[in-house]
Design a protein around this motif. Structure first.
Motif, PDB file in Angstrom:
ATOM      1  N   ASP A 164     -11.673  57.750 -39.969  1.00 56.89           N
ATOM      2  CA  ASP A 164     -10.639  58.174 -39.022  1.00 56.89           C
ATOM      3  C   ASP A 164     -10.267  57.120 -37.990  1.00 56.89           C
ATOM      4  O   ASP A 164     -10.049  57.432 -36.809  1.00 56.89           O
ATOM      5  CB  ASP A 164     -11.039  59.480 -38.343  1.00 56.89           C
ATOM      6  CG  ASP A 164      -9.907  60.495 -38.400  1.00 56.89           C
ATOM      7  OD1 ASP A 164      -8.798  60.104 -38.818  1.00 56.89           O
ATOM      8  OD2 ASP A 164     -10.107  61.644 -38.017  1.00 56.89           O
ATOM      9  N   ILE A 165     -10.196  55.888 -38.441  1.00 55.90           N
ATOM     10  CA  ILE A 165      -9.648  54.833 -37.586  1.00 55.90           C
ATOM     11  C   ILE A 165      -8.217  55.186 -37.168  1.00 55.90           C
ATOM     12  O   ILE A 165      -7.780  54.897 -36.046  1.00 55.90           O
ATOM     13  CB  ILE A 165      -9.659  53.485 -38.325  1.00 55.90           C
ATOM     14  CG1 ILE A 165     -11.101  53.024 -38.577  1.00 55.90           C
ATOM     15  CG2 ILE A 165      -8.905  52.426 -37.536  1.00 55.90           C
ATOM     16  CD1 ILE A 165     -11.885  52.740 -37.336  1.00 55.90           C
ATOM     17  N   GLY A 166      -7.494  55.862 -38.057  1.00 54.91           N
ATOM     18  CA  GLY A 166      -6.105  56.218 -37.753  1.00 54.91           C
ATOM     19  C   GLY A 166      -5.970  57.065 -36.511  1.00 54.91           C
ATOM     20  O   GLY A 166      -5.016  56.918 -35.734  1.00 54.91           O
ATOM     21  N   ARG A 167      -6.914  57.981 -36.288  1.00 54.00           N
ATOM     22  CA  ARG A 167      -6.856  58.837 -35.096  1.00 54.00           C
ATOM     23  C   ARG A 167      -7.078  58.019 -33.830  1.00 54.00           C
ATOM     24  O   ARG A 167      -6.498  58.306 -32.777  1.00 54.00           O
ATOM     25  CB  ARG A 167      -7.894  59.955 -35.210  1.00 54.00           C
ATOM     26  CG  ARG A 167      -7.749  61.030 -34.139  1.00 54.00           C
ATOM     27  CD  ARG A 167      -8.271  62.364 -34.637  1.00 54.00           C
ATOM     28  NE  ARG A 167      -9.700  62.307 -34.926  1.00 54.00           N
ATOM     29  CZ  ARG A 167     -10.643  62.762 -34.107  1.00 54.00           C
ATOM     30  NH1 ARG A 167     -10.305  63.263 -32.932  1.00 54.00           N
ATOM     31  NH2 ARG A 167     -11.905  62.724 -34.442  1.00 54.00           N
ATOM     32  N   LEU A 168      -7.914  56.976 -33.923  1.00 55.12           N
ATOM     33  CA  LEU A 168      -8.114  56.097 -32.775  1.00 55.12           C
ATOM     34  C   LEU A 168      -6.864  55.270 -32.491  1.00 55.12           C
ATOM     35  O   LEU A 168      -6.501  55.041 -31.331  1.00 55.12           O
ATOM     36  CB  LEU A 168      -9.307  55.177 -33.029  1.00 55.12           C
ATOM     37  CG  LEU A 168     -10.664  55.860 -33.264  1.00 55.12           C
ATOM     38  CD1 LEU A 168     -11.709  54.825 -33.664  1.00 55.12           C
ATOM     39  CD2 LEU A 168     -11.108  56.615 -32.031  1.00 55.12           C
ATOM     40  N   LEU A 169      -6.182  54.824 -33.554  1.00 56.77           N
ATOM     41  CA  LEU A 169      -4.988  53.991 -33.368  1.00 56.77           C
ATOM     42  C   LEU A 169      -3.832  54.786 -32.762  1.00 56.77           C
ATOM     43  O   LEU A 169      -3.102  54.286 -31.902  1.00 56.77           O
ATOM     44  CB  LEU A 169      -4.553  53.386 -34.712  1.00 56.77           C
ATOM     45  CG  LEU A 169      -5.537  52.445 -35.412  1.00 56.77           C
ATOM     46  CD1 LEU A 169      -4.922  51.892 -36.698  1.00 56.77           C
ATOM     47  CD2 LEU A 169      -5.963  51.299 -34.496  1.00 56.77           C
ATOM     48  N   ARG A 170      -3.653  56.026 -33.218  1.00 59.91           N
ATOM     49  CA  ARG A 170      -2.468  56.773 -32.762  1.00 59.91           C
ATOM     50  C   ARG A 170      -2.591  57.233 -31.316  1.00 59.91           C
ATOM     51  O   ARG A 170      -1.597  57.620 -30.697  1.00 59.91           O
ATOM     52  CB  ARG A 170      -2.218  57.959 -33.684  1.00 59.91           C
ATOM     53  CG  ARG A 170      -3.123  59.146 -33.477  1.00 59.91           C
ATOM     54  CD  ARG A 170      -2.889  60.222 -34.521  1.00 59.91           C
ATOM     55  NE  ARG A 170      -3.584  61.456 -34.200  1.00 59.91           N
ATOM     56  CZ  ARG A 170      -3.686  62.490 -35.029  1.00 59.91           C
ATOM     57  NH1 ARG A 170      -3.153  62.420 -36.235  1.00 59.91           N
ATOM     58  NH2 ARG A 170      -4.319  63.594 -34.658  1.00 59.91           N
ATOM     59  N   THR A 171      -3.808  57.226 -30.738  1.00 60.78           N
ATOM     60  CA  THR A 171      -3.998  57.630 -29.343  1.00 60.78           C
ATOM     61  C   THR A 171      -4.340  56.436 -28.456  1.00 60.78           C
ATOM     62  O   THR A 171      -4.910  56.605 -27.371  1.00 60.78           O
ATOM     63  CB  THR A 171      -5.121  58.681 -29.240  1.00 60.78           C
ATOM     64  OG1 THR A 171      -6.305  58.160 -29.866  1.00 60.78           O
ATOM     65  CG2 THR A 171      -4.719  59.976 -29.923  1.00 60.78           C
ATOM     66  N   ALA A 172      -3.989  55.224 -28.900  1.00 56.90           N
ATOM     67  CA  ALA A 172      -4.342  54.016 -28.144  1.00 56.90           C
ATOM     68  C   ALA A 172      -3.736  54.051 -26.740  1.00 56.90           C
ATOM     69  O   ALA A 172      -2.587  54.452 -26.548  1.00 56.90           O
ATOM     70  CB  ALA A 172      -3.850  52.780 -28.894  1.00 56.90           C
ATOM     71  N   THR A 173      -4.527  53.589 -25.780  1.00 55.64           N
ATOM     72  CA  THR A 173      -4.053  53.487 -24.394  1.00 55.64           C
ATOM     73  C   THR A 173      -4.137  52.042 -23.904  1.00 55.64           C
ATOM     74  O   THR A 173      -4.091  51.792 -22.697  1.00 55.64           O
ATOM     75  CB  THR A 173      -4.895  54.392 -23.466  1.00 55.64           C
ATOM     76  OG1 THR A 173      -6.277  54.023 -23.577  1.00 55.64           O
ATOM     77  CG2 THR A 173      -4.715  55.853 -23.836  1.00 55.64           C
ATOM     78  N   VAL A 174      -4.278  51.104 -24.846  1.00 58.01           N
ATOM     79  CA  VAL A 174      -4.344  49.683 -24.519  1.00 58.01           C
ATOM     80  C   VAL A 174      -3.300  48.953 -25.351  1.00 58.01           C
ATOM     81  O   VAL A 174      -2.735  49.495 -26.298  1.00 58.01           O
ATOM     82  CB  VAL A 174      -5.753  49.105 -24.799  1.00 58.01           C
ATOM     83  CG1 VAL A 174      -6.767  49.701 -23.846  1.00 58.01           C
ATOM     84  CG2 VAL A 174      -6.160  49.354 -26.246  1.00 58.01           C
ATOM     85  N   SER A 175      -3.049  47.681 -25.013  1.00 50.97           N
ATOM     86  CA  SER A 175      -1.962  46.941 -25.651  1.00 50.97           C
ATOM     87  C   SER A 175      -2.423  46.033 -26.778  1.00 50.97           C
ATOM     88  O   SER A 175      -1.608  45.364 -27.400  1.00 50.97           O
ATOM     89  CB  SER A 175      -1.223  46.096 -24.597  1.00 50.97           C
ATOM     90  OG  SER A 175      -2.119  45.183 -23.981  1.00 50.97           O
ATOM     91  N   ASP A 176      -3.720  46.008 -27.056  1.00 53.18           N
ATOM     92  CA  ASP A 176      -4.253  45.144 -28.109  1.00 53.18           C
ATOM     93  C   ASP A 176      -5.246  45.948 -28.943  1.00 53.18           C
ATOM     94  O   ASP A 176      -6.146  46.596 -28.401  1.00 53.18           O
ATOM     95  CB  ASP A 176      -4.953  43.923 -27.495  1.00 53.18           C
ATOM     96  CG  ASP A 176      -5.228  42.823 -28.530  1.00 53.18           C
ATOM     97  OD1 ASP A 176      -5.601  43.166 -29.666  1.00 53.18           O
ATOM     98  OD2 ASP A 176      -5.069  41.636 -28.184  1.00 53.18           O
ATOM     99  N   ILE A 177      -5.062  45.900 -30.258  1.00 57.05           N
ATOM    100  CA  ILE A 177      -5.927  46.676 -31.142  1.00 57.05           C
ATOM    101  C   ILE A 177      -7.393  46.275 -30.986  1.00 57.05           C
ATOM    102  O   ILE A 177      -8.301  47.083 -31.186  1.00 57.05           O
ATOM    103  CB  ILE A 177      -5.465  46.523 -32.611  1.00 57.05           C
ATOM    104  CG1 ILE A 177      -6.153  47.569 -33.494  1.00 57.05           C
ATOM    105  CG2 ILE A 177      -5.712  45.136 -33.129  1.00 57.05           C
ATOM    106  CD1 ILE A 177      -5.658  47.570 -34.921  1.00 57.05           C
ATOM    107  N   ALA A 178      -7.622  45.022 -30.585  1.00 56.73           N
ATOM    108  CA  ALA A 178      -9.001  44.550 -30.405  1.00 56.73           C
ATOM    109  C   ALA A 178      -9.714  45.279 -29.273  1.00 56.73           C
ATOM    110  O   ALA A 178     -10.947  45.297 -29.219  1.00 56.73           O
ATOM    111  CB  ALA A 178      -9.013  43.040 -30.145  1.00 56.73           C
ATOM    112  N   ASP A 179      -8.941  45.909 -28.371  1.00 60.59           N
ATOM    113  CA  ASP A 179      -9.545  46.612 -27.240  1.00 60.59           C
ATOM    114  C   ASP A 179      -9.786  48.098 -27.521  1.00 60.59           C
ATOM    115  O   ASP A 179     -10.319  48.813 -26.666  1.00 60.59           O
ATOM    116  CB  ASP A 179      -8.651  46.475 -26.003  1.00 60.59           C
ATOM    117  CG  ASP A 179      -8.532  45.023 -25.545  1.00 60.59           C
ATOM    118  OD1 ASP A 179      -9.525  44.291 -25.690  1.00 60.59           O
ATOM    119  OD2 ASP A 179      -7.458  44.638 -25.055  1.00 60.59           O
ATOM    120  N   ILE A 180      -9.368  48.571 -28.701  1.00 61.26           N
ATOM    121  CA  ILE A 180      -9.628  49.962 -29.082  1.00 61.26           C
ATOM    122  C   ILE A 180     -11.047  50.047 -29.642  1.00 61.26           C
ATOM    123  O   ILE A 180     -11.485  49.175 -30.384  1.00 61.26           O
ATOM    124  CB  ILE A 180      -8.607  50.449 -30.135  1.00 61.26           C
ATOM    125  CG1 ILE A 180      -7.175  50.280 -29.607  1.00 61.26           C
ATOM    126  CG2 ILE A 180      -8.860  51.906 -30.498  1.00 61.26           C
ATOM    127  CD1 ILE A 180      -6.113  50.606 -30.636  1.00 61.26           C
TER     128      ILE A 180
END
Length: 709
Positions: A489-505
């Motif tokens: 479920d990486i997708g669920r983490l990506l769709r609720t991102a609150t940062v501007s860089d995927i490396a910070d999720i």
């Protein structure tokens, strides 16, 4: 020793030849029911596996299929440790020992772990399944997604003693709570046979549901609903035996189910105590959105060489899978500024994989060693766009290469030691994307973020070790430790991102450590099984509601899950047996010392299954299912939130019976919820999200006939 080795050789040949048994190797069908192919990727006796395994044979599937065609219900009834059925097309909350299982068909993954939409259990019709193997506890032997274990559907095999035979079944289901518009129909058929070196199986199933009614006669709500759902399943398996050692098998499976209904929900609430139910859309209007349901296509090619070397077998598997799972229309996916008053998402997943598995057998005096080793390669491209064109979860392109080594040591025929290691290397590429602005109301909206993409790299080495000592029939203890590497479920983490860089999720993989002890005991006609387990993970994922944005945000924190399972089977006579099971599981977020919600942890579950054959022409089965209380959570501002509603116990009884009219014809009946229990399934009680509190199916009767030729 020689007898056992000969048996294993015959069973290995059976697996490699597409599970086509000759008469010589099928001397005792009970021996076949005591083997398993999933746990170590080879055929082995279940009595040599130091872990808890549930095998569901074809006879059990057929009895349950007379009651319900839904695999969620069949599995929940027969598998201790699997959470209760949701009564819908979704297996959300239907975890295995508190974690998500990996669903497979003949060893090929069907789940979509990169964006787990919880529709993996419904990927094939039971008519195409010969048996189901459930391996419990975290494992990495098949790769990502098996945090809770594995559910492997083993498909039907051809009969080696006939060039052509088959069967056709016709049935109709209807509600006795309120008959009107509830009638549905089902037709299924299969042909199979063997012509010299060529074997074949072809099956087809078609099902059209009527309106699904609860005990009060109201139509059950539409989220993941089954009212007016139409299902098609087409399955073929072709095999060719080139010589005594070399064979090839091709499997093609297409499964599709769509709920195309002109109904709308009257939405209730767990907190208000009002149920959600469906009514016909007002005159002049249509139900919003497109038909919801899973669409799953598979192609699998297997090549087997029994004697690559004198003591080594080779199995090559190539497979491709295409998934398109369409979800319900939801007003939560609204964005009034862009003109969207709601939305509907689709999980799309394309997998291509290749696996090479070697199996070598060595023998020295009182020691026998089986070494399984090989390489797995997988490309999985998964996304979750909206039907209207918006992107909710961007495309995730995963390249996964893994090597593994698994060993089994048989010492003096009664001490079994298993140990293995797997090295996982994963690259997950995500392009730049922007999160959706979603509005729960005019004033409560999420904040869209432009996120810079990247390639995320994961690597992990996982281990397993287990011991089983078959000291005597009355006491066969085992213990095991296994690890799983999970990036579910990486997708669920990506769709609720609150940062501007995927490396910070916080997308790190989670390593699950699973510990289990148990025993099997056989005393005369009584067989007992017991196991206790504990699993830990440093980065589990749960939800927390953000009132400012109206979004449930993922929370990553360490988790501990623990529980036990028990089973007793008693053969009172040749024509009468009874099986009783009980399972209890609990889990906590150990960082915050809070209990985990129902999305992971199920209420206690028990079952009693009675089978009786009064004579050679008839048989019947009675199943009792108990789901217990789970009330761990306080209210927040006077209301239950998230997946933390209180679960009250309920009891269900199902019945099935059949009568052999003559050599070719059979009549049968199945009754689900025999006493018309008025209840909410466990998920409906615990999920406080809008529209999920639907009642369970009222008394539903299934009548049919079957013709064999």
């Amino acid at each position: 020793m020689k007898t056992r080795i000969t048996l294993l050789a015959l069973l290995t040949a059976w697996h490699a030849q597409g599970q086509t048994l000759t008469e010589n190797s099928m001397a005792d069908s009970k021996d076949i029911e005591r083997i398993v192919v999933t746990g170590s990727r080879i055929v082995e006796s279940i009595d040599e596996v130091p872990a808890t395994i549930t095998i569901i044979n074809r006879q059990q599937i057929e009895k349950q299929l007379k009651v319900s065609p839904e695999l969620q219900t069949i599995l929940a009834t027969l598998v201790p440790g699997l959470a209760p059925s949701t009564g819908t097309s979704s297996n959300s909350s239907q975890t295995l020992r508190g974690r998500s299982p990996l669903v497979m068909i003949d060893g090929v993954p069907q789940s979509t772990p990169l964006r787990n939409g919880a529709l993996g259990i419904r990927t094939i019709d039971p008519n195409s399944i010969e048996r189901i193997e459930v391996i419990k506890g975290a494992t990495s032997i098949y790769g990502n997604g098996a945090a809770g274990g594995i559910i492997n559907y083993i498909t039907k095999k051809a009969h080696a003693d006939s060039k052509f035979n088959g069967q056709v079944s016709l049935s109709s289901r209807f509600s006795t709570a309120k008959f009107e518009d509830s009638t549905g129909q089902r037709i299924e058929g299969m042909i199979n046979g063997q012509l010299n070196n060529f074997s074949y199986v072809a099956s087809a199933s078609f099902e059209e549901n009527g309106l699904q009614k609860d005990a009060e006669g109201d139509v059950i709500g539409l989220k993941y609903g089954l009212s007016d759902a139409v299902m098609h399943n087409y399955f073929t398996k072709f095999g060719y035996q080139f010589n005594d050692d070399i064979s090839m098998q091709l499997v093609i499976n297409h499964y599709q189910s769509e709920q195309d209904s002109n109904l709308v929900d009257v939405v209730g609430s767990v907190n208000s105590g009002e149920k959600t139910y469906a009514i016909k859309a007002p005159a002049g209007t249509d139900a919003p959105g497109e038909p919801q349901g899973p669409n799953n296509q598979n192609v699998m090619l297997k090549y087997t060489d029994q004697a690559l070397f004198d003591n080594t077998q080779l199995v090559l598997d190539a497979y491709a899978q295409k998934v398109k799972n369409t979800f319900f229309y939801s007003p939560v996916l609204a964005n009034p500024e862009q003109g969207y008053d709601g939305g509907q998402s689709v999980i799309k997943s394309d997998k291509k994989g290749l696996r090479a598995t070697f199996n070598s057998l060595f023998e020295w005096d009182d020691l026998e060693a089986t070494i399984i080793y090989g390489i797995d390669a997988l490309n999985d491209v998964t996304s979750q766009p909206m039907v209207d064109g918006r992107v909710w979860v961007p495309e995730m392109d995963m390249e996964n290469v893994a090597g593994f080594l698994q060993s089994k040591w048989l010492i003096q025929e009664d001490l079994i030691v298993k140990a293995g290691v797997r090295r996982e290397n994963i690259d997950l590429a995500v392009q730049d994307y922007k999160t959706l602005r979603l509005c729960k109301s005019v004033d409560i909206c999420s904040i869209p973020m432009a996120v810079k993409g990247d390639t995320l790299n994961y690597s992990a080495t996982t281990y397993n070790v287990g011991v089983r000592y078959n000291i005597a029939e009355y006491f066969q203890p085992f213990a095991n430790y296994s690890q799983g590497s999970d990036i579910s479920d990486i997708g669920r983490l990506l769709r609720t991102a609150t940062v501007s860089d995927i490396a910070d999720i916080q997308t790190q993989a989670s390593i699950i450590d699973n510990y289990e002890i148990g025993f099997t005991s056989v005393v005369d006609n009584l067989r007992m099984e017991f196991s206790a387990y504990r699993s830990t993970s440093e980065l589990g994922t749960t939800n927390k509601y953000d009132p400012a944005t109206g979004v449930y945000m993922p929370v990553r924190a360490p988790q501990e899950i623990y529980g036990y399972e028990a089973l007793a089977h008693y053969q009172l006579a040749d024509n009468f047996d009874i099986t009783a099971t009980y399972a209890w599981v609990e889990g906590k977020d150990t960082k915050n010392d809070i209990y985990l919600g129902a999305k992971q942890i199920s209420a206690p579950k028990g079952s009693i299954n009675i089978n009786w054959s009064p004579n050679e022409l008839s048989s019947m089965s009675l199943t009792y299912l108990y789901v217990g209380n789970r009330k761990r959570f306080d209210t927040v501002a006077g209301e239950h939130v998230g997946d933390k509603g209180p679960i009250n116990s309920y009891h269900l009884v199902n019945f099935s019976g059949q009568y052999q009219l003559n050599r070719d014809w059979q009549a049968f009946i199945g009754i689900e919820n025999l006493f018309n229990q008025d209840y909410y399934p466990a998920k409906s009680q615990a999920y406080t999200y809008s529209g999920y509190n639907v009642k369970g199916l009222g008394t539903t009767v299934n009548l049919g006939v079957q013709y064999q030729f």
